[in-house]
Design a protein around this motif. Structure first.
Motif, PDB file in Angstrom:
ATOM      1  N   GLN A  41       0.913  -1.223  -0.131  1.00  0.00           N
ATOM      2  CA  GLN A  41       0.040  -0.027  -0.136  1.00  0.00           C
ATOM      3  C   GLN A  41       0.866   1.251  -0.003  1.00  0.00           C
ATOM      4  OE1 GLN A  41      -3.564  -1.860   2.622  1.00  0.00           O
ATOM      5  NE2 GLN A  41      -3.160   0.205   3.131  1.00  0.00           N
ATOM      6  N   LYS A  42       0.177   2.262  -0.159  1.00  0.00           N
ATOM      7  CA  LYS A  42       0.917   3.576   0.156  1.00  0.00           C
ATOM      8  C   LYS A  42       1.244   4.021   1.375  1.00  0.00           C
ATOM      9  CE  LYS A  42      -0.886   5.510  -4.516  1.00  0.00           C
ATOM     10  NZ  LYS A  42      -1.520   6.637  -5.152  1.00  0.00           N
ATOM     11  N   ILE A  43       1.988   4.851   1.720  1.00  0.00           N
ATOM     12  CA  ILE A  43       1.920   5.758   3.177  1.00  0.00           C
ATOM     13  C   ILE A  43       1.515   7.122   2.621  1.00  0.00           C
ATOM     14  CG2 ILE A  43       3.397   6.520   4.997  1.00  0.00           C
ATOM     15  CD1 ILE A  43       5.228   4.261   3.979  1.00  0.00           C
ATOM     16  N   ASN A  44       0.196   7.215   3.311  1.00  0.00           N
ATOM     17  CA  ASN A  44      -0.412   8.487   3.067  1.00  0.00           C
ATOM     18  C   ASN A  44      -0.260   9.489   4.284  1.00  0.00           C
ATOM     19  OD1 ASN A  44      -2.174   7.797   0.573  1.00  0.00           O
ATOM     20  ND2 ASN A  44      -2.622   6.202   2.128  1.00  0.00           N
ATOM     21  N   ASP A  45      -0.612  10.733   4.249  1.00  0.00           N
ATOM     22  CA  ASP A  45      -0.585  11.747   5.063  1.00  0.00           C
ATOM     23  C   ASP A  45      -1.104  11.308   6.566  1.00  0.00           C
ATOM     24  OD1 ASP A  45       0.427  13.267   3.301  1.00  0.00           O
ATOM     25  OD2 ASP A  45      -1.224  14.349   2.780  1.00  0.00           O
ATOM     26  N   TYR A  46      -2.282  10.505   6.551  1.00  0.00           N
ATOM     27  CA  TYR A  46      -2.723  10.090   7.857  1.00  0.00           C
ATOM     28  C   TYR A  46      -2.147   8.576   7.954  1.00  0.00           C
ATOM     29  CZ  TYR A  46      -5.420   7.350   4.520  1.00  0.00           C
ATOM     30  OH  TYR A  46      -5.748   6.475   3.207  1.00  0.00           O
ATOM     31  N   GLY A  47      -1.335   8.309   7.230  1.00  0.00           N
ATOM     32  CA  GLY A  47      -0.528   6.709   7.836  1.00  0.00           C
ATOM     33  C   GLY A  47      -1.165   5.704   6.807  1.00  0.00           C
ATOM     34  N   ILE A  48      -1.210   4.642   7.208  1.00  0.00           N
ATOM     35  CA  ILE A  48      -1.601   3.313   6.630  1.00  0.00           C
ATOM     36  C   ILE A  48      -2.919   2.879   7.113  1.00  0.00           C
ATOM     37  CG2 ILE A  48      -0.876   1.022   6.104  1.00  0.00           C
ATOM     38  CD1 ILE A  48       1.756   1.852   6.433  1.00  0.00           C
ATOM     39  N   ARG A  49      -4.060   2.795   6.146  1.00  0.00           N
ATOM     40  CA  ARG A  49      -5.169   2.287   6.725  1.00  0.00           C
ATOM     41  C   ARG A  49      -5.507   0.814   6.055  1.00  0.00           C
ATOM     42  NH1 ARG A  49      -9.003   6.708   5.541  1.00  0.00           N
ATOM     43  NH2 ARG A  49      -8.285   7.580   7.360  1.00  0.00           N
TER      44      ARG A  49
END
Length: 263
Positions: A41-49
């Motif tokens: 997955q991607k590492i987004n601004d909010y983290g990992i979901r």
């Protein structure tokens, strides 16, 4: 010795063991992480979901919104279905011999839900809590419902179904922490969760999949389905006078750790 012969990994293993033998070595921390189920997955601004659980840590800061060194640009994430309270992300670390390291990233609500739970418990909560707000608020509502369920179970309260769910959570946590439940099953000891399950027929068993549609930050990942363990319900035969009692079959489980100590 056979440079022109194409061998499968198992054939190569058999050939090398026949020549060199082997030394059993207990698995280390990184070995266990490598063997866990994987998501990319991607590492987004909010983290990992993952499945309405958000994982975040300051170690992710340099990589938020960045592509990984892998060809697909996604980050390798390992997780334990028996202990979803944290995940492990493979991050580049040039100062280490392998060039990477595993970073443990906790669930953002791990301080709210301190009791052990499993993915099976989480799926039960997801099916019983309706979404009434934003995704962030819904995750918080799920965490509160999970904590209340575990607290009711600890107090000996709740429905039969809830007791089954929490019992399986305890068994899964034992397996994740020290393997005690796994060894108990190998030696034929029935767990509390298994003792409760036969009376729970016709109730959701966790095999259905009602996950939300996949988005950019969600990747397909699955782990092997939990297999049913046979129960020991046989009765002892009647012993005739003068006839020696038959020997009970001994179960021997190979323990690589003990053998490595002997080496």
């Amino acid at each position: 010795m056979m440079p022109r012969c194409a061998l499968s990994p198992n054939e190569m293993w058999a050939a090398l063991v026949a020549v060199c033998g082997y030394v059993p070595v207990p698995l280390g921390r990184e070995d266990y992480i490598e063997l866990m189920p994987v998501k990319r997955q991607k590492i987004n601004d909010y983290g990992i979901r993952i499945d309405y659980r958000t994982y975040d840590h300051k170690a992710l800061n340099p990589h938020r919104g960045e592509r990984s060194p892998a060809g697909d640009g996604l980050w390798e994430i390992h997780y334990d279905p028996h202990a979803p309270g944290q995940i492990w992300v493979r991050l580049p670390k040039p100062d280490q011999p392998r060039g990477y390291g595993w970073e443990a990233v906790p669930w953002i609500h791990h301080t709210l839900v301190t009791a052990p739970f499993t993915d099976f418990t989480w799926q039960h909560i997801r099916r019983t809590v309706a979404r009434r707000g934003s995704r962030v608020q819904h995750e918080h509502d799920l965490a509160l419902a999970l904590r209340e369920l575990l607290e009711r179970a600890a107090a000996g309260q709740g429905t039969h179904r809830e007791k089954v769910v929490t019992a399986r959570a305890r068994v899964g946590a034992d397996a994740a922490n020290n393997g005690g439940a796994v060894w108990g099953i190998l030696y034929g000891q029935r767990s509390e969760a298994r003792a409760l399950e036969p009376a729970d027929e016709g109730v959701f068993d966790g095999s259905e999949d009602d996950d939300e549609p996949l988005t950019e930050d969600d990747a397909v990942g699955a782990w092997p389905a939990e297999g049913a363990q046979p129960s020991d319900s046989s009765t002892a035969p009647v012993q005739e006078p003068g006839v020696p009692a038959p020997r009970r079959a001994q179960v021997t489980v190979y323990d690589p750790f003990e053998e490595s100590l002997r080496w």
